[in-house]
Design a protein around this motif. Structure first.
Motif, PDB file in Angstrom:
ATOM      1  N   TYR A  64     -20.044 -15.725 102.128  1.00  0.00           N
ATOM      2  CA  TYR A  64     -18.967 -16.862 102.213  1.00  0.00           C
ATOM      3  C   TYR A  64     -18.864 -16.902 103.827  1.00  0.00           C
ATOM      4  O   TYR A  64     -18.902 -18.301 104.051  1.00  0.00           O
ATOM      5  CB  TYR A  64     -17.714 -16.213 101.807  1.00  0.00           C
ATOM      6  CG  TYR A  64     -17.634 -15.897 100.389  1.00  0.00           C
ATOM      7  CD1 TYR A  64     -17.426 -17.248  99.429  1.00  0.00           C
ATOM      8  CD2 TYR A  64     -17.606 -14.940  99.675  1.00  0.00           C
ATOM      9  CE1 TYR A  64     -17.434 -17.166  98.150  1.00  0.00           C
ATOM     10  CE2 TYR A  64     -17.383 -14.841  98.050  1.00  0.00           C
ATOM     11  CZ  TYR A  64     -17.221 -15.996  97.663  1.00  0.00           C
ATOM     12  OH  TYR A  64     -17.116 -15.942  96.089  1.00  0.00           O
ATOM     13  N   LEU A 115     -16.796 -18.321  90.014  1.00  0.00           N
ATOM     14  CA  LEU A 115     -17.736 -19.308  90.934  1.00  0.00           C
ATOM     15  C   LEU A 115     -19.208 -19.279  90.264  1.00  0.00           C
ATOM     16  O   LEU A 115     -19.579 -18.424  89.973  1.00  0.00           O
ATOM     17  CB  LEU A 115     -17.526 -18.810  92.457  1.00  0.00           C
ATOM     18  CG  LEU A 115     -18.215 -19.709  93.267  1.00  0.00           C
ATOM     19  CD1 LEU A 115     -17.123 -20.851  93.795  1.00  0.00           C
ATOM     20  CD2 LEU A 115     -18.789 -18.852  94.579  1.00  0.00           C
ATOM     21  N   ILE A 173     -21.887 -22.219  91.345  1.00  0.00           N
ATOM     22  CA  ILE A 173     -22.578 -23.102  91.963  1.00  0.00           C
ATOM     23  C   ILE A 173     -23.966 -23.439  92.148  1.00  0.00           C
ATOM     24  O   ILE A 173     -24.693 -22.395  92.590  1.00  0.00           O
ATOM     25  CB  ILE A 173     -21.703 -23.285  93.498  1.00  0.00           C
ATOM     26  CG1 ILE A 173     -20.290 -23.473  93.344  1.00  0.00           C
ATOM     27  CG2 ILE A 173     -22.495 -24.470  94.354  1.00  0.00           C
ATOM     28  CD1 ILE A 173     -19.541 -23.379  94.709  1.00  0.00           C
ATOM     29  N   PHE A 199     -26.482 -25.288  94.148  1.00  0.00           N
ATOM     30  CA  PHE A 199     -26.602 -26.141  95.388  1.00  0.00           C
ATOM     31  C   PHE A 199     -28.024 -26.944  95.348  1.00  0.00           C
ATOM     32  O   PHE A 199     -29.009 -26.399  94.911  1.00  0.00           O
ATOM     33  CB  PHE A 199     -26.804 -25.256  96.572  1.00  0.00           C
ATOM     34  CG  PHE A 199     -27.114 -25.939  97.943  1.00  0.00           C
ATOM     35  CD1 PHE A 199     -26.327 -26.630  98.474  1.00  0.00           C
ATOM     36  CD2 PHE A 199     -28.570 -25.984  98.174  1.00  0.00           C
ATOM     37  CE1 PHE A 199     -26.515 -27.250  99.765  1.00  0.00           C
ATOM     38  CE2 PHE A 199     -28.938 -26.588  99.413  1.00  0.00           C
ATOM     39  CZ  PHE A 199     -27.699 -27.221 100.134  1.00  0.00           C
ATOM     40  N   LYS A 259     -21.603 -24.316  86.496  1.00  0.00           N
ATOM     41  CA  LYS A 259     -20.361 -25.090  86.329  1.00  0.00           C
ATOM     42  C   LYS A 259     -20.079 -26.272  87.453  1.00  0.00           C
ATOM     43  O   LYS A 259     -19.591 -27.144  87.008  1.00  0.00           O
ATOM     44  CB  LYS A 259     -19.112 -24.103  86.420  1.00  0.00           C
ATOM     45  CG  LYS A 259     -19.076 -23.129  85.212  1.00  0.00           C
ATOM     46  CD  LYS A 259     -17.859 -22.216  85.310  1.00  0.00           C
ATOM     47  CE  LYS A 259     -17.733 -21.221  84.251  1.00  0.00           C
ATOM     48  NZ  LYS A 259     -16.671 -20.248  84.424  1.00  0.00           N
ATOM     49  N   ARG A 260     -20.570 -26.015  88.358  1.00  0.00           N
ATOM     50  CA  ARG A 260     -20.432 -26.833  89.538  1.00  0.00           C
ATOM     51  C   ARG A 260     -21.747 -27.231  90.355  1.00  0.00           C
ATOM     52  O   ARG A 260     -22.527 -26.338  90.424  1.00  0.00           O
ATOM     53  CB  ARG A 260     -19.457 -26.488  90.635  1.00  0.00           C
ATOM     54  CG  ARG A 260     -19.230 -27.589  91.528  1.00  0.00           C
ATOM     55  CD  ARG A 260     -17.986 -26.908  92.492  1.00  0.00           C
ATOM     56  NE  ARG A 260     -16.871 -27.494  91.793  1.00  0.00           N
ATOM     57  CZ  ARG A 260     -15.654 -27.355  92.226  1.00  0.00           C
ATOM     58  NH1 ARG A 260     -15.349 -26.587  93.019  1.00  0.00           N
ATOM     59  NH2 ARG A 260     -14.644 -28.008  91.733  1.00  0.00           N
ATOM     60  N   VAL A 284     -23.448 -28.860  93.787  1.00  0.00           N
ATOM     61  CA  VAL A 284     -23.090 -29.362  95.155  1.00  0.00           C
ATOM     62  C   VAL A 284     -24.438 -30.069  95.823  1.00  0.00           C
ATOM     63  O   VAL A 284     -25.359 -29.412  95.466  1.00  0.00           O
ATOM     64  CB  VAL A 284     -22.295 -28.383  96.151  1.00  0.00           C
ATOM     65  CG1 VAL A 284     -21.140 -27.895  95.645  1.00  0.00           C
ATOM     66  CG2 VAL A 284     -23.339 -27.211  96.310  1.00  0.00           C
ATOM     67  N   LYS A 331     -22.766 -29.618 103.541  1.00  0.00           N
ATOM     68  CA  LYS A 331     -21.571 -29.847 103.940  1.00  0.00           C
ATOM     69  C   LYS A 331     -20.539 -30.051 102.648  1.00  0.00           C
ATOM     70  O   LYS A 331     -19.338 -29.498 102.686  1.00  0.00           O
ATOM     71  CB  LYS A 331     -21.438 -31.530 104.524  1.00  0.00           C
ATOM     72  CG  LYS A 331     -20.015 -31.997 104.589  1.00  0.00           C
ATOM     73  CD  LYS A 331     -20.056 -33.506 105.424  1.00  0.00           C
ATOM     74  CE  LYS A 331     -18.504 -33.834 105.828  1.00  0.00           C
ATOM     75  NZ  LYS A 331     -18.575 -35.451 106.229  1.00  0.00           N
ATOM     76  N   GLU A 332     -21.125 -30.452 101.597  1.00  0.00           N
ATOM     77  CA  GLU A 332     -20.232 -30.321 100.323  1.00  0.00           C
ATOM     78  C   GLU A 332     -20.046 -28.903  99.730  1.00  0.00           C
ATOM     79  O   GLU A 332     -19.204 -28.594  99.370  1.00  0.00           O
ATOM     80  CB  GLU A 332     -21.037 -31.169  99.281  1.00  0.00           C
ATOM     81  CG  GLU A 332     -20.130 -31.051  97.994  1.00  0.00           C
ATOM     82  CD  GLU A 332     -20.869 -32.069  96.662  1.00  0.00           C
ATOM     83  OE1 GLU A 332     -20.399 -31.890  95.789  1.00  0.00           O
ATOM     84  OE2 GLU A 332     -21.503 -33.061  97.283  1.00  0.00           O
ATOM     85  N   LEU A 333     -21.222 -28.029 100.132  1.00  0.00           N
ATOM     86  CA  LEU A 333     -21.296 -26.596  99.796  1.00  0.00           C
ATOM     87  C   LEU A 333     -19.975 -25.947 100.482  1.00  0.00           C
ATOM     88  O   LEU A 333     -19.299 -25.186 100.060  1.00  0.00           O
ATOM     89  CB  LEU A 333     -22.530 -25.881 100.040  1.00  0.00           C
ATOM     90  CG  LEU A 333     -22.658 -24.509  99.861  1.00  0.00           C
ATOM     91  CD1 LEU A 333     -22.293 -24.160  98.500  1.00  0.00           C
ATOM     92  CD2 LEU A 333     -23.990 -23.954 100.404  1.00  0.00           C
ATOM     93  N   GLU A 383     -17.260 -27.272 101.794  1.00  0.00           N
ATOM     94  CA  GLU A 383     -16.040 -27.745 101.107  1.00  0.00           C
ATOM     95  C   GLU A 383     -15.599 -27.071  99.805  1.00  0.00           C
ATOM     96  O   GLU A 383     -14.504 -26.843  99.589  1.00  0.00           O
ATOM     97  CB  GLU A 383     -16.178 -29.269 100.795  1.00  0.00           C
ATOM     98  CG  GLU A 383     -16.106 -30.186 102.006  1.00  0.00           C
ATOM     99  CD  GLU A 383     -16.650 -31.648 101.849  1.00  0.00           C
ATOM    100  OE1 GLU A 383     -16.608 -32.026 100.474  1.00  0.00           O
ATOM    101  OE2 GLU A 383     -16.674 -32.379 102.705  1.00  0.00           O
ATOM    102  N   LYS A 384     -16.651 -26.629  99.146  1.00  0.00           N
ATOM    103  CA  LYS A 384     -16.443 -25.959  97.716  1.00  0.00           C
ATOM    104  C   LYS A 384     -16.012 -24.654  97.950  1.00  0.00           C
ATOM    105  O   LYS A 384     -15.520 -24.003  97.289  1.00  0.00           O
ATOM    106  CB  LYS A 384     -17.312 -26.234  96.709  1.00  0.00           C
ATOM    107  CG  LYS A 384     -17.799 -27.653  96.360  1.00  0.00           C
ATOM    108  CD  LYS A 384     -16.500 -28.557  96.077  1.00  0.00           C
ATOM    109  CE  LYS A 384     -17.035 -29.750  95.757  1.00  0.00           C
ATOM    110  NZ  LYS A 384     -15.673 -30.709  95.823  1.00  0.00           N
TER     111      LYS A 384
END
Length: 99
Positions: free
Chosen positions: A29, A64, A66, A68, A87-88, A90, A94-96, A98-99
């Motif tokens: 993180y 979570l 994600i 990428f 589920k998501r 990115v 930059k978008e990673l 943000e999430k």
């Protein structure tokens, strides 16, 4: 095993895992936020390299999930050539962050 080419011609080899459980690696993180995640230093010239590869981040406790996709693969994803059941999705670091 992936190979990461450097601008100087050196090839770095890494056993980078593209399935990352953040519960097992909580330091990821902070690395994502500070920009050091997926950054390698060439031992020959000292250049910092950030390979353009897809990876999957999960943390069940934080709900979570994600996938990428590097920015250079945006067109392939939008064109349906890259699929994921995460589920998501990115696209780009930059978008990673943000999430």
């Amino acid at each position: 095993m992936i190979e990461i080419p450097c601008h100087c011609g050196n090839i770095l080899k890494s056993d980078l895992n593209t399935e990352i459980n953040l519960e097992s690696y909580p330091d990821v993180y902070a690395k994502i936020i500070d920009g050091s995640f997926m950054t390698f230093t060439c031992p020959d010239c000292g250049s910092e390299l950030k390979p353009e590869i897809s990876f999957h981040l999960t943390d069940k406790a934080a709900d979570l999930d994600i996938f990428f996709i590097p920015e250079i693969e945006r067109i392939n994803y939008l064109g349906g050539k890259i699929k994921s059941d995460a589920k998501r999705i990115v696209i780009g670091y930059k978008e990673l962050v943000e999430k």
